[in-house]
Design a protein around this motif. Structure first.
Motif, short mmCIF file in Angstrom:
data_model
loop_
_atom_site.label_atom_id
_atom_site.label_comp_id
_atom_site.label_asym_id
_atom_site.label_seq_id
_atom_site.Cartn_x
_atom_site.Cartn_y
_atom_site.Cartn_z
N SER A 23 0.83 -1.21 0.00
CA SER A 23 0.00 0.00 0.00
C SER A 23 0.86 1.26 0.00
CB SER A 23 -0.93 0.01 1.22
OG SER A 23 -1.73 1.18 1.23
N GLY A 24 1.92 1.25 0.82
CA GLY A 24 2.81 2.41 0.86
C GLY A 24 3.46 2.67 -0.48
N GLY A 25 3.85 1.59 -1.17
CA GLY A 25 4.47 1.74 -2.48
C GLY A 25 3.50 2.30 -3.52
N LEU A 26 2.27 1.77 -3.52
CA LEU A 26 1.26 2.25 -4.46
C LEU A 26 0.95 3.73 -4.22
CD1 LEU A 26 -1.47 -0.55 -4.79
CD2 LEU A 26 0.12 0.24 -6.55
N GLN A 27 0.81 4.10 -2.96
CA GLN A 27 0.47 5.49 -2.64
C GLN A 27 1.62 6.44 -2.99
OE1 GLN A 27 -1.84 6.24 1.08
NE2 GLN A 27 -1.61 4.05 1.41
N ALA A 28 2.86 5.98 -2.78
CA ALA A 28 4.01 6.80 -3.12
C ALA A 28 4.07 7.05 -4.63
CB ALA A 28 5.30 6.12 -2.65
#
Length: 278
Positions: A23-28
């Motif tokens: 999720s953190g990667g997608l949001q970044a």
């Protein structure tokens, strides 16, 4: 039932690790497309960026929940996706009524003063969608995965307590956070988890959660310390555990009363009639 704490601990740990990475990667990546300077400490996300990243978060949360539930031998359909206007209306009222009552009470006691803000149709629409998607995302994670998985291994009681504890800890880095605020979020988690236990419907708790945040937002309260577009803003608010101060209603002791009363009302829920008192 013999409790399997090792399975709970391993599932929680691996889910959190994969969630933060995925999720953190997608949001970044999403933020990189919408804001070049989003890594700066004083960068403020736009309402559209909040919506966009919450949609990416929903994708990640849904896929991870489906995958981990499957590994635990639980079908994603078991989360419960009953569509009932009657339920949704009651969930919205239950989620928002105590915020409205507290707002009126604080005004009568002169603990707050508000001023209206200019209406912005696009901001209103986007913040509505954002808060709904954010509520759905959190419900899929905390009630859909954590509670459902824990219920299988350690029973309903511990599933409610532990999923609510994790729910509270996920807010520990929110702006203006307080110990009282975290305790109130823990209690709110218990109320929502109990609602999920009674209804077995992820949509019910999503609407209830959405209403809780939405009514706070529109009336000018910060939501878990975060400020979003609203109809009103506070020109004065007493910084105390009575009003919740900058953290919002969830930092108020009134929130505890709301959650206890909510649990009491939910005890009357009738699964056959899909409602409360009906």
């Amino acid at each position: 039932m013999e409790k399997d704490w090792l399975s709970v601990a391993s599932n929680v740990l691996f889910f959190i690790i994969f969630y933060m990475l995925f999720s953190g990667g997608l949001q970044a990546v999403g933020l990189a497309f919408t804001g070049e300077k989003f890594l700066e400490s004083n960068y403020e996300f736009t309402t559209f960026q909040n919506l966009f990243t919450s949609l990416l978060d929903l994708v990640a949360s849904t896929l991870l929940t489906w995958y981990f539930l499957k590994g635990a031998g639980i079908s994603f359909k078991d989360l419960g996706f009953k569509v009932s206007f009657n339920q949704f209306l009651q969930a919205f009222v239950l989620g928002g009524i105590f915020i409205a009552l507290a707002f009126v009470t604080f005004g009568i006691l002169d603990l707050i003063e508000t001023r209206p803000l200019p209406f912005n149709g696009s901001e209103f629409l986007v913040v509505t969608l954002f808060l709904f998607v954010a509520a759905l995302c959190e419900e899929i994670i905390f009630r859909g995965f954590f509670m459902k998985m824990m219920q299988k291994y350690v029973g309903v009681f511990w599933a409610v307590i532990l999923s609510s504890l994790i729910f509270s800890l996920f807010h520990v880095f929110n702006p203006n956070v307080t110990i009282v605020g975290l305790l109130e979020i823990f209690l709110a988690g218990i109320a929502i988890a109990y609602a999920y236990f009674k209804t077995g419907n992820i949509w019910f708790v999503t609407v209830m959660h959405f209403a809780w945040n939405y009514v706070q937002t529109l009336l000018g309260f910060n939501v878990s310390g975060q400020d979003f577009y609203s109809f009103l803003e506070f020109s004065k608010i007493e910084e105390s555990v009575v009003t919740g101060g900058k953290f919002g209603f969830e930092g108020s002791v009134f929130s505890s009363f709301a959650e206890v009363i909510t649990i009491y009302i939910l005890s009357f829920y009738n699964s056959k009639k899909l409602g409360i008192f009906l």
